[in-house]
Enzyme design. Structure first.
Site, PDB file in Angstrom:
ATOM      1  N   ASP A   1     -15.874  13.108  -4.926  1.00 21.07           N
ATOM      2  CA  ASP A   1     -15.068  12.669  -6.077  1.00 21.07           C
ATOM      3  C   ASP A   1     -15.785  11.544  -6.819  1.00 21.07           C
ATOM      4  O   ASP A   1     -15.165  10.581  -7.255  1.00 21.07           O
ATOM      5  CB  ASP A   1     -13.696  12.201  -5.603  1.00 21.07           C
ATOM      6  CG  ASP A   1     -12.704  12.038  -6.759  1.00 21.07           C
ATOM      7  OD1 ASP A   1     -12.918  12.666  -7.817  1.00 21.07           O
ATOM      8  OD2 ASP A   1     -11.727  11.281  -6.609  1.00 21.07           O
TER       9      ASP A   1
ATOM     10  N   VAL B   1      -1.801   0.558  -4.160  1.00 24.86           N
ATOM     11  CA  VAL B   1      -2.898  -0.268  -3.684  1.00 24.86           C
ATOM     12  C   VAL B   1      -2.447  -1.719  -3.771  1.00 24.86           C
ATOM     13  O   VAL B   1      -1.923  -2.151  -4.796  1.00 24.86           O
ATOM     14  CB  VAL B   1      -4.181  -0.072  -4.517  1.00 24.86           C
ATOM     15  CG1 VAL B   1      -5.323  -0.875  -3.914  1.00 24.86           C
ATOM     16  CG2 VAL B   1      -4.546   1.395  -4.598  1.00 24.86           C
TER      17      VAL B   1
ATOM     18  N   LEU C   1      -1.816  -4.040  -6.817  1.00 25.14           N
ATOM     19  CA  LEU C   1      -2.931  -3.898  -7.749  1.00 25.14           C
ATOM     20  C   LEU C   1      -2.883  -2.596  -8.533  1.00 25.14           C
ATOM     21  O   LEU C   1      -3.501  -2.490  -9.582  1.00 25.14           O
ATOM     22  CB  LEU C   1      -4.261  -3.986  -6.993  1.00 25.14           C
ATOM     23  CG  LEU C   1      -4.522  -5.309  -6.261  1.00 25.14           C
ATOM     24  CD1 LEU C   1      -5.836  -5.240  -5.509  1.00 25.14           C
ATOM     25  CD2 LEU C   1      -4.524  -6.470  -7.243  1.00 25.14           C
ATOM     26  N   GLY C   2      -2.194  -1.597  -8.022  1.00 24.71           N
ATOM     27  CA  GLY C   2      -2.143  -0.333  -8.731  1.00 24.71           C
ATOM     28  C   GLY C   2      -1.283   0.664  -7.980  1.00 24.71           C
ATOM     29  O   GLY C   2      -0.993   0.507  -6.796  1.00 24.71           O
TER      30      GLY C   2
ATOM     31  N   GLY D   1      -0.059   5.158  -8.167  1.00 20.53           N
ATOM     32  CA  GLY D   1      -0.227   6.452  -8.812  1.00 20.53           C
ATOM     33  C   GLY D   1       0.342   7.537  -7.940  1.00 20.53           C
ATOM     34  O   GLY D   1       1.122   7.280  -7.013  1.00 20.53           O
ATOM     35  N   GLY D   2      -0.045   8.778  -8.213  1.00 19.11           N
ATOM     36  CA  GLY D   2       0.495   9.903  -7.488  1.00 19.11           C
ATOM     37  C   GLY D   2       0.160   9.885  -6.008  1.00 19.11           C
ATOM     38  O   GLY D   2       0.812  10.550  -5.214  1.00 19.11           O
TER      39      GLY D   2
ATOM     40  N   LYS E   1      -4.736   0.352   0.936  1.00 14.66           N
ATOM     41  CA  LYS E   1      -4.454   1.535   0.128  1.00 14.66           C
ATOM     42  C   LYS E   1      -3.760   2.580   0.974  1.00 14.66           C
ATOM     43  O   LYS E   1      -4.213   2.924   2.066  1.00 14.66           O
ATOM     44  CB  LYS E   1      -5.767   2.105  -0.421  1.00 14.66           C
ATOM     45  CG  LYS E   1      -5.578   3.314  -1.339  1.00 14.66           C
ATOM     46  CD  LYS E   1      -6.905   3.684  -1.983  1.00 14.66           C
ATOM     47  CE  LYS E   1      -6.741   4.801  -2.991  1.00 14.66           C
ATOM     48  NZ  LYS E   1      -8.005   5.119  -3.683  1.00 14.66           N
TER      49      LYS E   1
END
Length: 536
Positions: A143, A30, A22-23, A25-26, A45
């Site tokens: 966050d 996910v 699904l995704g 990044g750094g 995740k």
């Protein structure tokens, strides 16, 4: 270090079968996965620190992330994404979470432009309720930002509780690289001071600022430029905030001790949810729902702000133009090394199924207004449902092992399970939904209780009209409420029917809803539901 998983179909921890990425990044990837033990879809995740951290630092951060994720797993609130499981895989924290299908607030603002003040206030109330639940359990998010807020159906959900240790507390990678943006960071975080519930109130203020202004309180082309602005000047005065302006000024106080108490925030949000919209509240030009804008939102950015009309909104408790206390300049340079990292585009965590077009509260149309609605006769058969039901063409039998029933629903419909409310949602992508839960209430009392909810929770509902409330012949005891109501969270009117009934297998509550114009067409689906409902 290798990623948590490499391909769809891989089995993680002997239980979670990866189905789709699904995704990424750094911080890792996910995945959507299927929990083969409990037969449900989940989000998996991985949380990974920067690859160039030394082993001791990585182990320390990993341990803390695991502890915080386990603490977050104890939270049970519809406004917080549920953490199901925490594990280690290849020395990385692996977080298994509720898979929520919807759009992030960042996506909605990017696609639709600034939100109406009243709608932003309603979303703010939902966020505040979730934050208070977490803070009572000793958990601080640290966050909170639009990309971590999901609006789906009738829920406003905060994601990534308990996952901010590696995302928010690492100061610098060994190579000096910087990830993320301080656009929503509280000043005390930027200065390396302690964080607490007041830090999340800043995040709430920055998130609501973005919702009504279409941009964050601080923006710029470079990390250091944004961080420097955060530490040296107040945000630009909002021009579209209307009744929310005093609250934004209070929440964005630089001194955490001066931010308002949650109960005061709730009162200001409730008043803003009832206030008239300020002039010039329409989305400004330049916002469009095209693929480029959607992509920007999914990667945590917003389109450049368009000019907005100035409003004669008086300053709130904080004078927006006043200079902050003289900054400690050494901290500006140090804080520039903070990283606020996360999987890019938290919204890509979720399968996007909500395609509605949220706008300001519309004037009721003849087709959708309560006064124009016709009262329906009771839906479905009378008496106790017995025997083996006939399955209409285009339908399939859905067996709900969690709640102990089976029923026929259209083959194109999907089901989702809310563990915190123990509710099953059956729905399509056109505004039709059926919510099923257990109920021990006397049926007529349950219906009257829902009437009271609609009439008193004005921050969430308006324009309620009771079309019919009566006992009906279904099961051994039943009552139902038919109504039309405007849902301020999803920004749409719904024609609904709420039925509470008792069968040999126990009591149930079923809530059906559709768009008012589709109600008559929906009756066939709903009648089939009640005709084929059987306890198991």
């Amino acid at each position: 270090m290798p990623s948590v998983a490499g391909h769809a179909g891989e089995l993680i921890n002997g239980r979670y079968r990866l189905t789709a990425e699904l995704g990424r990044g750094g911080m890792g990837r996910v995945w959507q996965a299927h929990d083969e033990m409990l037969d449900r879809d989940v989000a998996v995740k991985e949380i990974a620190a920067a690859v160039d951290l030394d082993d001791a630092t990585r182990r320390s951060l990993t341990g803390r992330a695991m502890r915080e994720a386990r603490a977050a797993a104890r939270l049970n609130h519809p406004g917080i994404v549920t953490v199901y499981d925490v594990a280690l895989h290849d020395d990385r924290p692996l977080i298994v979470m509720e898979l929520v299908r919807g759009r992030s607030l960042a996506e909605i603002v990017a696609e639709q432009g600034p939100l109406p003040v009243r709608r932003a206030a309603v979303i703010g109330l939902a966020l505040l309720e979730a934050l208070r639940e977490a803070h009572a359990a000793g958990i601080v998010h640290r966050d909170l930002k639009p990309a971590n807020v999901l609006v789906t159906g009738r829920r406003v959900v905060i994601t990534d509780f308990g996952l901010s240790t590696l995302a928010g507390d690492v100061r610098i990678t060994r190579s000096g690289s910087v990830l993320g943006t301080p656009a929503y960071m509280a000043p005390e975080q930027a200065e390396g001071l302690g964080t607490g519930p007041a830090t999340d109130l800043w995040g709430l203020g920055a998130t609501l600022y973005t919702a009504v202004e279409g941009r964050p309180p601080y923006q710029g082309g470079e990390f250091v430029a944004i961080l420097s602005a955060l530490l040296t000047r107040p945000p630009d005065p909002p021009r579209r905030a209307g009744a929310l302006q005093p609250l934004l000024a209070a929440l964005l106080q630089r001194d955490p001790a001066k931010r308002p108490a949650p109960e005061h925030v709730a009162g200001m949000l409730e008043r803003a949810a009832q206030a008239p919209e300020p002039p010039g509240a329409e989305p400004p030009p330049g916002y469009r729902g095209d693929a480029a804008t959607t992509s920007m939102a999914r990667h945590g950015t917003l389109p450049p702000p368009s000019p907005v009309p100035a409003g004669p909104y008086p300053p709130g408790p904080q004078q927006w133009g006043a200079a902050p206390a003289r900054p400690r300049w050494g901290l500006v340079a140090v804080a520039a090394l903070i990283i606020l990292a996360g999987v890019a585009g938290v919204a890509t965590l979720f399968a996007v199924v909500d395609t509605g077009d949220p706008k300001a509260d519309p004037a009721p149309s003849a087709a959708g207004s309560p006064s124009a609605a016709a009262v329906s006769p009771p839906i479905g058969p009378a008496g106790p449902p017995t025997g083996t039901p006939d399955l209409p063409s285009g339908y399939s039998t859905y067996a709900d092992s969690s709640l102990g029933y089976s029923v026929a629903i259209p083959e194109s419909w999907t089901n989702t399970w809310n563990a915190s409310t123990q509710t099953r949602k059956l729905s399509d992508t056109h505004g039709h939904a059926i919510y099923v839960s257990k109920s021990a209430k006397e049926p007529l009392d349950a219906c009257n209780g829902l009437v009271t909810t609609f009439q008193t929770r004005t921050q969430s509902w308006s324009n309620f009209q009771q079309l019919r409330l009566e006992r009906i012949d279904y099961g051994s005891s039943a009552a139902e409420l038919e109504y039309i109501v405007f849902d301020k969270v999803s920004n749409a009117s719904f024609h609904g029917l709420d039925r509470t009934f008792t069968l040999p297998g126990g009591g149930y509550n079923v809530n059906l809803s559709s768009l008012p114009a589709d109600w008559e067409q929906s009756r066939t689906v709903y009648a089939t539901f009640f005709a084929t409902f059987r306890t198991t």
